[in-house]
Scaffold this motif. Structure first.
Motif, mmCIF file in Angstrom:
data_model
loop_
_atom_site.group_PDB
_atom_site.id
_atom_site.type_symbol
_atom_site.label_atom_id
_atom_site.label_comp_id
_atom_site.label_asym_id
_atom_site.label_seq_id
_atom_site.Cartn_x
_atom_site.Cartn_y
_atom_site.Cartn_z
ATOM 1 N N MET A 192 12.162 -7.753 5.793
ATOM 2 C CA MET A 192 11.292 -8.422 5.628
ATOM 3 C C MET A 192 10.640 -9.006 6.054
ATOM 4 N N ARG A 193 9.125 -8.135 6.679
ATOM 5 C CA ARG A 193 8.060 -8.269 7.516
ATOM 6 C C ARG A 193 7.663 -9.742 7.066
ATOM 7 N N VAL A 194 7.005 -10.710 7.808
ATOM 8 C CA VAL A 194 6.051 -11.403 7.196
ATOM 9 C C VAL A 194 4.746 -10.965 7.704
ATOM 10 N N VAL A 195 3.494 -10.574 7.475
ATOM 11 C CA VAL A 195 2.264 -10.256 8.637
ATOM 12 C C VAL A 195 1.174 -11.187 8.137
ATOM 13 N N GLU A 196 0.776 -12.255 9.463
ATOM 14 C CA GLU A 196 -0.616 -12.920 8.971
ATOM 15 C C GLU A 196 -1.618 -12.355 9.667
ATOM 16 N N ASP A 197 -1.239 -11.754 10.785
ATOM 17 C CA ASP A 197 -2.653 -10.866 11.109
ATOM 18 C C ASP A 197 -2.496 -9.300 10.793
ATOM 19 N N ILE A 198 -4.520 -9.471 10.701
ATOM 20 C CA ILE A 198 -5.087 -7.888 10.021
ATOM 21 C C ILE A 198 -4.915 -7.401 10.614
ATOM 22 N N LYS A 199 -4.418 -7.018 12.343
ATOM 23 C CA LYS A 199 -4.338 -6.279 12.830
ATOM 24 C C LYS A 199 -3.380 -5.295 12.897
ATOM 25 N N GLU A 200 -2.487 -6.670 13.282
ATOM 26 C CA GLU A 200 -0.654 -6.299 12.957
ATOM 27 C C GLU A 200 -0.930 -5.410 11.944
ATOM 28 N N MET A 201 -1.110 -5.692 11.149
ATOM 29 C CA MET A 201 -0.544 -5.093 9.757
ATOM 30 C C MET A 201 -1.706 -3.562 9.587
ATOM 31 N N GLN A 202 -2.762 -3.669 10.538
ATOM 32 C CA GLN A 202 -3.178 -2.160 10.307
ATOM 33 C C GLN A 202 -2.282 -0.770 10.810
ATOM 34 N N SER A 203 -1.420 -1.812 12.020
ATOM 35 C CA SER A 203 -0.947 -0.849 12.353
ATOM 36 C C SER A 203 -0.256 -0.306 12.191
ATOM 37 N N ILE A 204 1.403 -1.452 11.691
ATOM 38 C CA ILE A 204 2.291 -0.858 10.397
ATOM 39 C C ILE A 204 2.351 -0.074 9.910
ATOM 40 N N ALA A 205 0.865 -0.277 8.794
ATOM 41 C CA ALA A 205 0.514 1.251 7.786
ATOM 42 C C ALA A 205 0.431 2.339 8.313
ATOM 43 N N ALA A 206 -0.897 2.411 9.663
ATOM 44 C CA ALA A 206 -1.105 3.628 10.120
ATOM 45 C C ALA A 206 0.502 4.331 10.690
ATOM 46 N N SER A 207 0.992 3.165 11.581
ATOM 47 C CA SER A 207 2.187 4.392 11.723
ATOM 48 C C SER A 207 3.987 4.608 10.517
ATOM 49 N N ALA A 208 3.309 4.545 10.055
ATOM 50 C CA ALA A 208 4.186 4.376 8.966
ATOM 51 C C ALA A 208 3.513 5.970 7.789
ATOM 52 N N ARG A 209 2.243 5.657 7.670
ATOM 53 C CA ARG A 209 1.256 7.102 7.387
ATOM 54 C C ARG A 209 2.205 8.137 8.199
ATOM 55 N N GLU A 210 1.768 7.773 9.883
ATOM 56 C CA GLU A 210 2.181 9.055 10.442
ATOM 57 C C GLU A 210 3.331 9.525 10.924
ATOM 58 N N ASP A 211 4.015 8.534 10.143
ATOM 59 C CA ASP A 211 5.430 8.706 9.683
ATOM 60 C C ASP A 211 5.587 9.431 8.328
ATOM 61 N N ASP A 212 4.568 9.749 7.822
ATOM 62 C CA ASP A 212 5.147 10.491 6.492
ATOM 63 C C ASP A 212 5.613 9.669 5.201
ATOM 64 N N LYS A 213 5.191 8.070 6.040
ATOM 65 C CA LYS A 213 6.070 6.905 4.571
ATOM 66 C C LYS A 213 5.007 7.167 3.386
ATOM 67 N N LYS A 214 5.572 6.793 2.269
ATOM 68 C CA LYS A 214 4.895 6.690 1.233
ATOM 69 C C LYS A 214 4.207 5.282 0.960
ATOM 70 N N ILE A 215 3.224 4.943 1.088
ATOM 71 C CA ILE A 215 2.961 3.320 1.242
ATOM 72 C C ILE A 215 2.505 2.790 -0.158
ATOM 73 N N VAL A 216 2.984 2.260 -0.722
ATOM 74 C CA VAL A 216 3.092 1.411 -2.377
ATOM 75 C C VAL A 216 2.372 -0.138 -1.375
ATOM 76 N N PHE A 217 1.668 0.017 -2.627
ATOM 77 C CA PHE A 217 1.088 -1.686 -2.527
ATOM 78 C C PHE A 217 -0.046 -2.484 -3.823
ATOM 79 N N ILE A 218 0.523 -3.636 -3.576
ATOM 80 C CA ILE A 218 1.034 -4.229 -4.789
ATOM 81 C C ILE A 218 -0.205 -6.041 -3.435
ATOM 82 N N PRO A 219 -1.313 -6.171 -4.451
ATOM 83 C CA PRO A 219 -2.065 -7.200 -4.266
ATOM 84 C C PRO A 219 -1.582 -8.368 -5.464
ATOM 85 N N THR A 220 -1.409 -9.500 -4.921
ATOM 86 C CA THR A 220 -0.829 -10.748 -5.687
ATOM 87 C C THR A 220 -2.010 -11.783 -5.066
#
Ligand code: AMP
Length: 282
Positions: free
Chosen positions: A1-29
Motif C-alpha cells: 500500500m502506498r501512503v501519499v501526502e502530495d496532491i499532485k502525486e495523488m492526481q498522477s497515480i489516479a490519472a495513470s490508473a485511468r489511462e490503464d483502464d483501471k476502475k478506481i474506487v474511492f472511500i473518503p474518511t
C-alpha cells in the motif's frame, strides 16, 4: 500500500490508473478507522481495480464549539487497518495543502442541508460538500462509497454528484453496529464506560420506533414520543433531535405514507452521536 501526502502525486497515480483502464474506487474518511470504515473498504476492494481511501480531518466541517481539536487520530494504526483491508493507496494530505492561504471556494447543496444535523450544525454540510468535491476532483474515481450512518451526508453528496455532472457512481453501505447495536463511530472512543452503556439506548430507541411502525402506527408524533421515552430514561443522554423525514428530500413528514427515515442525534455526556433506521412497510 502506498501512503501519499502530495496532491499532485495523488492526481498522477489516479490519472495513470485511468489511462490503464483501471476502475478506481474511492472511500473518503476522517480516519481513526473502525469496523464501519473497514466494511466500506472491503466492499470497495471487490468493486474496483484500484482502491483509494483518504484520511483527512476536515477542519471546515466543524463548528467553533465542536471537537475538531480533539478528534481522535492514530495514523499508524489506520495504515495497518487499511493495508489489511486491501487498500492500494491511502491519501493523507496536509490541511494547509488542501486549504492554502487565500482559499475561498465553497459548495452548497441548498435544501438538503437544512433539516436534521444541518439545523444544529450550521455550515457543516458546506464543509462536507466542499471537501468531498475537492477529493473527488483530485482522484476522479469511477465509484465512491459512503456509509448510511451519515444518511444526510450521503443524500447531500448524491445530489452534488448529480447536480454538478460529476459522472461518479455513488454507492451506499449499511450501518455497521457494535455488539449491542451502537453504530460504530470514531467518536465512540471518547465515551467513558458508563456513557458507552447509555449510548446503546440510541439503537434501542430506533428499534422501539421500528416496533411501533411495524405494529401499524403511522402518526409520526406517536412514534417520536415512543423513541424519546427510551432515550429520556438515560440521564446521561440528551436528545438533540428525533425526526422522521422523507428519504429523498429529507423534509419532515407527519403521517408515514411512504418509505421514511427515522433519525436520531443525541449527546452522551459531551459526545454527539447520530444514528438512523429506515421505516419501510413489509
Ligand atoms: P468518517 O470517518 O466518520 O467521516 O466516515 C467515513 C465514511 O465511513 C462515511 O461515509 C461514513 O458514513 C462511513 N461510516 C462511518 N461509520 C459507519 C458505520 N458505523 N457504518 C457504516 N458506515 C460508516
Amino acid at each position: 500500500m502506498r501512503v501519499v501526502e502530495d496532491i499532485k502525486e495523488m492526481q498522477s497515480i489516479a490519472a495513470s490508473a485511468r489511462e490503464d483502464d483501471k476502475k478506481i474506487v474511492f472511500i473518503p474518511t476522517m480516519g481513526y478507522l473502525h469496523e464501519g470504515h473497514t466494511g466500506l473498504l472491503k466492499r470497495g476492494r471487490k468493486l474496483g481495480d484500484l482502491l483509494l481511501m483518504s484520511i483527512f480531518v476536515n477542519t471546515i466541517q466543524f463548528g467553533p464549539a465542536e471537537d475538531y481539536k480533539t478528534y481522535p487520530i492514530d495514523i499508524e494504526t489506520d495504515i495497518k487497518h487499511a493495508e489489511k483491508a486491501g487498500v492500494d493507496v491511502l491519501f493523507h494530505p496536509d490541511k494547509d495543502k488542501i486549504y492554502p492561504e487565500g482559499y475561498q471556494t465553497f459548495v452548497e447543496v441548498r435544501h438538503l442541508q437544512r433539516n436534521l444535523c444541518g439545523l444544529f450544525r450550521p455550515g457543516h454540510f458546506v464543509g462536507v460538500a466542499t471537501i468531498v468535491l475537492k477529493l473527488l476532483n483530485i482522484v476522479r474515481p469511477h465509484i465512491a462509497i459512503f456509509g448510511e450512518k451519515d444518511y444526510q451526508q450521503l443524500v447531500v453528496i448524491r445530489r452534488m454528484i448529480s447536480d454538478l455532472n460529476l459522472g461518479i457512481d455513488l454507492l451506499s453501505f449499511p450501518i455497521v453496529r457494535e455488539h449491542d447495536g451502537l453504530a460504530a463511530s470514531s467518536r465512540n472512543s471518547y465515551l467513558t464506560p458508563r456513557e458507552r452503556k447509555s449510548a446503546a439506548s440510541i439503537y434501542k430507541a430506533l428499534c422501539k420506533g421500528h416496533e411501533l411502525f411495524e405494529d401499524g402506527e403511522r402518526e409520526v408524533r406517536h412514534i417520536i414520543n415512543g423513541v424519546r421515552r427510551i432515550l429520556e430514561k438515560e440521564h446521561l443522554v440528551s436528545v438533540e433531535y428525533v425526526k422522521i423525514c422523507d428519504l429523498d428530500t429529507l423534509e419532515d413528514i407527519y403521517d408515514i405514507d411512504r418509505i421514511a427515515l427515522l433519525a436520531i442525534a443525541a449527546k452522551i455526556g459531551r459526545v454527539r452521536l447520530i444514528d438512523n433506521l429506515i421505516l419501510v412497510s413489509s
